[in-house]
Design a protein around this motif. Sequence first.
Motif, PDB file in Angstrom:
ATOM      1  N   GLY A 153      26.840  14.552  49.575  1.00 28.04           N
ATOM      2  CA  GLY A 153      25.292  14.658  49.477  1.00 28.04           C
ATOM      3  C   GLY A 153      24.640  14.857  48.341  1.00 28.04           C
ATOM      4  O   GLY A 153      23.376  14.894  48.283  1.00 28.04           O
ATOM      5  N   ASP A 154      25.513  15.206  47.295  1.00 30.31           N
ATOM      6  CA  ASP A 154      24.676  15.284  45.772  1.00 30.31           C
ATOM      7  C   ASP A 154      24.496  14.273  45.253  1.00 30.31           C
ATOM      8  O   ASP A 154      24.952  13.040  45.377  1.00 30.31           O
ATOM      9  CB  ASP A 154      25.940  15.962  44.855  1.00 30.31           C
ATOM     10  CG  ASP A 154      26.085  17.338  45.196  1.00 30.31           C
ATOM     11  OD1 ASP A 154      25.463  18.269  45.779  1.00 30.31           O
ATOM     12  OD2 ASP A 154      27.281  17.810  44.758  1.00 30.31           O
ATOM     13  N   VAL A 155      23.364  14.285  44.524  1.00 27.85           N
ATOM     14  CA  VAL A 155      22.810  12.979  43.833  1.00 27.85           C
ATOM     15  C   VAL A 155      23.169  13.276  42.223  1.00 27.85           C
ATOM     16  O   VAL A 155      23.072  14.016  41.901  1.00 27.85           O
ATOM     17  CB  VAL A 155      21.170  12.969  43.829  1.00 27.85           C
ATOM     18  CG1 VAL A 155      20.727  11.908  43.055  1.00 27.85           C
ATOM     19  CG2 VAL A 155      20.586  12.776  45.390  1.00 27.85           C
ATOM     20  N   VAL A 156      23.967  12.168  42.034  1.00 32.00           N
ATOM     21  CA  VAL A 156      24.744  12.349  40.905  1.00 32.00           C
ATOM     22  C   VAL A 156      24.414  11.192  39.854  1.00 32.00           C
ATOM     23  O   VAL A 156      24.355   9.947  40.400  1.00 32.00           O
ATOM     24  CB  VAL A 156      26.404  12.461  40.834  1.00 32.00           C
ATOM     25  CG1 VAL A 156      26.490  13.748  41.549  1.00 32.00           C
ATOM     26  CG2 VAL A 156      27.112  11.457  41.390  1.00 32.00           C
ATOM     27  N   THR A 157      24.836  11.013  38.657  1.00 32.52           N
ATOM     28  CA  THR A 157      24.647  10.084  37.676  1.00 32.52           C
ATOM     29  C   THR A 157      26.023   9.762  37.142  1.00 32.52           C
ATOM     30  O   THR A 157      26.667  10.722  36.596  1.00 32.52           O
ATOM     31  CB  THR A 157      23.660  10.164  36.474  1.00 32.52           C
ATOM     32  OG1 THR A 157      22.340  10.394  37.067  1.00 32.52           O
ATOM     33  CG2 THR A 157      23.588   9.051  35.680  1.00 32.52           C
ATOM     34  N   VAL A 158      26.461   8.351  37.359  1.00 29.26           N
ATOM     35  CA  VAL A 158      27.785   8.115  36.741  1.00 29.26           C
ATOM     36  C   VAL A 158      27.865   6.950  35.876  1.00 29.26           C
ATOM     37  O   VAL A 158      26.745   5.913  35.755  1.00 29.26           O
ATOM     38  CB  VAL A 158      28.621   7.552  38.072  1.00 29.26           C
ATOM     39  CG1 VAL A 158      29.938   7.050  37.511  1.00 29.26           C
ATOM     40  CG2 VAL A 158      28.659   8.415  39.160  1.00 29.26           C
ATOM     41  N   GLU A 159      28.398   7.184  34.505  1.00 26.67           N
ATOM     42  CA  GLU A 159      28.325   6.036  33.627  1.00 26.67           C
ATOM     43  C   GLU A 159      29.514   5.220  33.960  1.00 26.67           C
ATOM     44  O   GLU A 159      30.359   5.089  34.709  1.00 26.67           O
ATOM     45  CB  GLU A 159      28.983   7.140  32.236  1.00 26.67           C
ATOM     46  CG  GLU A 159      28.161   7.997  31.634  1.00 26.67           C
ATOM     47  CD  GLU A 159      26.739   7.383  31.257  1.00 26.67           C
ATOM     48  OE1 GLU A 159      26.697   6.188  30.863  1.00 26.67           O
ATOM     49  OE2 GLU A 159      25.831   8.314  31.160  1.00 26.67           O
ATOM     50  N   ALA A 166      31.964  -0.572  45.037  1.00 25.92           N
ATOM     51  CA  ALA A 166      33.366   0.040  44.679  1.00 25.92           C
ATOM     52  C   ALA A 166      33.147   1.282  44.402  1.00 25.92           C
ATOM     53  O   ALA A 166      32.216   1.925  43.972  1.00 25.92           O
ATOM     54  CB  ALA A 166      33.985  -0.825  43.443  1.00 25.92           C
ATOM     55  N   PRO A 167      34.329   2.344  44.576  1.00 25.24           N
ATOM     56  CA  PRO A 167      34.270   3.477  44.527  1.00 25.24           C
ATOM     57  C   PRO A 167      34.278   3.985  43.047  1.00 25.24           C
ATOM     58  O   PRO A 167      34.508   2.980  42.016  1.00 25.24           O
ATOM     59  CB  PRO A 167      35.763   4.088  44.742  1.00 25.24           C
ATOM     60  CG  PRO A 167      36.209   2.841  45.702  1.00 25.24           C
ATOM     61  CD  PRO A 167      35.532   1.622  45.311  1.00 25.24           C
ATOM     62  N   TYR A 168      33.878   5.181  42.492  1.00 26.45           N
ATOM     63  CA  TYR A 168      33.775   5.464  41.058  1.00 26.45           C
ATOM     64  C   TYR A 168      34.982   6.543  40.875  1.00 26.45           C
ATOM     65  O   TYR A 168      35.116   7.417  41.726  1.00 26.45           O
ATOM     66  CB  TYR A 168      32.471   6.034  40.662  1.00 26.45           C
ATOM     67  CG  TYR A 168      31.435   5.241  41.143  1.00 26.45           C
ATOM     68  CD1 TYR A 168      30.919   4.346  40.167  1.00 26.45           C
ATOM     69  CD2 TYR A 168      30.711   5.079  42.374  1.00 26.45           C
ATOM     70  CE1 TYR A 168      29.951   3.538  40.406  1.00 26.45           C
ATOM     71  CE2 TYR A 168      29.728   4.198  42.744  1.00 26.45           C
ATOM     72  CZ  TYR A 168      29.288   3.371  41.574  1.00 26.45           C
ATOM     73  OH  TYR A 168      28.242   2.686  41.772  1.00 26.45           O
ATOM     74  N   THR A 169      35.538   6.445  39.659  1.00 30.48           N
ATOM     75  CA  THR A 169      36.653   7.649  39.355  1.00 30.48           C
ATOM     76  C   THR A 169      36.236   7.967  37.922  1.00 30.48           C
ATOM     77  O   THR A 169      36.070   7.148  37.158  1.00 30.48           O
ATOM     78  CB  THR A 169      37.943   6.836  39.430  1.00 30.48           C
ATOM     79  OG1 THR A 169      38.213   6.214  40.511  1.00 30.48           O
ATOM     80  CG2 THR A 169      38.951   7.964  38.918  1.00 30.48           C
ATOM     81  N   ASP A 188      39.450  10.904  46.666  1.00 32.08           N
ATOM     82  CA  ASP A 188      40.846  11.452  46.065  1.00 32.08           C
ATOM     83  C   ASP A 188      40.328  12.438  44.797  1.00 32.08           C
ATOM     84  O   ASP A 188      39.367  12.085  44.138  1.00 32.08           O
ATOM     85  CB  ASP A 188      41.550  10.402  45.578  1.00 32.08           C
ATOM     86  CG  ASP A 188      43.027  10.866  44.958  1.00 32.08           C
ATOM     87  OD1 ASP A 188      43.533  11.744  45.561  1.00 32.08           O
ATOM     88  OD2 ASP A 188      43.521  10.490  44.033  1.00 32.08           O
ATOM     89  N   THR A 189      40.891  13.555  44.652  1.00 27.80           N
ATOM     90  CA  THR A 189      40.922  14.295  43.406  1.00 27.80           C
ATOM     91  C   THR A 189      42.273  14.427  42.859  1.00 27.80           C
ATOM     92  O   THR A 189      43.378  14.668  43.383  1.00 27.80           O
ATOM     93  CB  THR A 189      40.528  15.768  43.830  1.00 27.80           C
ATOM     94  OG1 THR A 189      39.277  15.596  44.450  1.00 27.80           O
ATOM     95  CG2 THR A 189      40.385  16.566  42.510  1.00 27.80           C
ATOM     96  N   SER A 190      42.541  14.014  41.531  1.00 25.88           N
ATOM     97  CA  SER A 190      43.866  13.683  40.928  1.00 25.88           C
ATOM     98  C   SER A 190      43.332  14.704  39.367  1.00 25.88           C
ATOM     99  O   SER A 190      42.907  14.042  38.576  1.00 25.88           O
ATOM    100  CB  SER A 190      43.941  12.402  40.757  1.00 25.88           C
ATOM    101  OG  SER A 190      45.466  12.458  39.926  1.00 25.88           O
ATOM    102  N   GLY A 191      43.747  15.909  39.562  1.00 25.92           N
ATOM    103  CA  GLY A 191      43.553  16.491  38.449  1.00 25.92           C
ATOM    104  C   GLY A 191      42.059  16.692  38.085  1.00 25.92           C
ATOM    105  O   GLY A 191      41.538  17.178  38.835  1.00 25.92           O
TER     106      GLY A 191
END
Length: 188
Positions: free
Chosen positions: A78-84, A121-124, A100-103
């Motif tokens: 639900g958060d609105v975020v900016t991803v590079e 696609a998902p963002y990591t 997934d959360t990895s470290g």
Amino acid sequence: MAVTEAAPATRPTLLRRLGDWALTALAAAGALCIIAVIAAFVFNITLIMFSTGSMSPAIPAGSVAVVREVPATEIDVGDVVTVERPNALPITHRVTEILDTSGAEVTFTMQGDANADPDPAPYTTDTVRVVLFSVPGLATLISGLQDPLVLGAITVLAAALVTWAFWPRGSPAGSSADPAHRRSGTTV
């Protein structure tokens, strides 16, 4: 008994009052700018401008958003975020699922509020910029201020105001501030 001549009361002119008000307003605006710059460095806050309506109606095209960089582990659905993104402009959409959360790295999906489909696609990533709030229509104003003619006009007006503020002013003839009047010792 000798009576000295009373100095005439000087009344500020309307132009003088307006000039004083303008200088006070500009000084306050300058102080706010300094505080904003310090806050931006201390709290890692920046601005982003929205050129598309993918986040409408929450954040329409032409809005400016205040964003804060945080570790990706702090985001929620639900958060609105900016991803590079590599070789592309950053993207700002709503988090729809955390996969997934990895470290320190988090993999998540996003979708624009006005988009029918999620992003392809998902963002990591390990950091994101969370939108704190936005102001609709402000991007248009900011873009307009970048025009060379507007910048030139602002510069000329600022220079004129500073010149006016520091221009030497003489005291009215006959006032007690007038050095010639003080030397003559005029009495009635």
